[in-house]
Design an enzyme around this catalytic site. Structure first.
Site, short mmCIF file in Angstrom:
data_model
loop_
_atom_site.label_atom_id
_atom_site.label_comp_id
_atom_site.label_asym_id
_atom_site.label_seq_id
_atom_site.Cartn_x
_atom_site.Cartn_y
_atom_site.Cartn_z
N CYS A 41 0.76 -1.07 -0.08
CA CYS A 41 0.26 -0.11 -0.03
C CYS A 41 0.86 1.32 -0.11
O CYS A 41 0.32 2.49 -0.14
CB CYS A 41 -0.85 -0.04 1.16
SG CYS A 41 -0.23 0.15 2.66
N CYS A 81 -2.66 -2.47 8.60
CA CYS A 81 -2.10 -1.22 9.37
C CYS A 81 -1.92 -1.35 10.61
O CYS A 81 -0.78 -0.55 10.99
CB CYS A 81 -3.43 -0.07 8.99
SG CYS A 81 -4.46 -0.39 7.41
#
Ligand code: FES
Length: 145
Positions: free
Chosen positions: A33, A103
């Protein structure tokens, strides 16, 4: 989609910034990402984390998890900080959607990387701490979620 706590930490992140002459600094990223997180720790002579700051170039969940992670490690011993896993951070935030779990891994790895840096600078070994990866996306593939 996001809990109130996630939104709160995303909109009002705690402990953003840098620590000059930090005891340990860790930077980790996720090549998939492209998000990057840097964690600064100030550790006193008794091994207590006195201050913790972060800078995150990433998504909202990465900002919220790094903010919560700094709050969780503040005032803790090194060993206690090692227990601040991504699951602990997610629980403290009342959960994250499955696609955002990686994350929170970034936050865990950033803490580990900063502790690793501290250990290297002081020539010590921290029990249970493994050399952190700079890119967590490899690890992510092994994760089951
Ligand atoms: Fe990569 Fe959140 S999307 S850290």
């Amino acid at each position: 989609m996001y809990s109130e706590k996630v939104m709160d930490h995303f909109q009002h992140p705690r402990n953003v910034g840098e620590i000059e002459n930090a005891s340990g600094v860790g930077t980790v990223g996720n090549a998939k990402c492209g998000d990057i997180m840097r964690m600064y720790l100030d550790i006193d002579d008794d091994g207590i984390i006195r201050d913790c700051k972060f800078k995150t170039f990433g998504c909202g969940a990465a900002v919220a998890t790094s903010s919560m992670a700094t709050e969780l490690v503040m005032g803790k011993t090194i060993q206690e900080a090692l227990e601040v896993t991504n699951k602990a951070v997610m629980e403290a935030l009342d959960g994250l959607p499955p696609v955002k779990v990686h994350c929170s891994l970034l936050a865990e790895e950033a803490i580990h990387a900063a502790l690793w840096d501290y250990a290297e600078k002081h020539g010590i070994k921290i029990e249970g701490l493994e050399k952190p990866k700079s890119d967590i996306s490899e690890e992510e593939e092994e994760e089951d979620y």
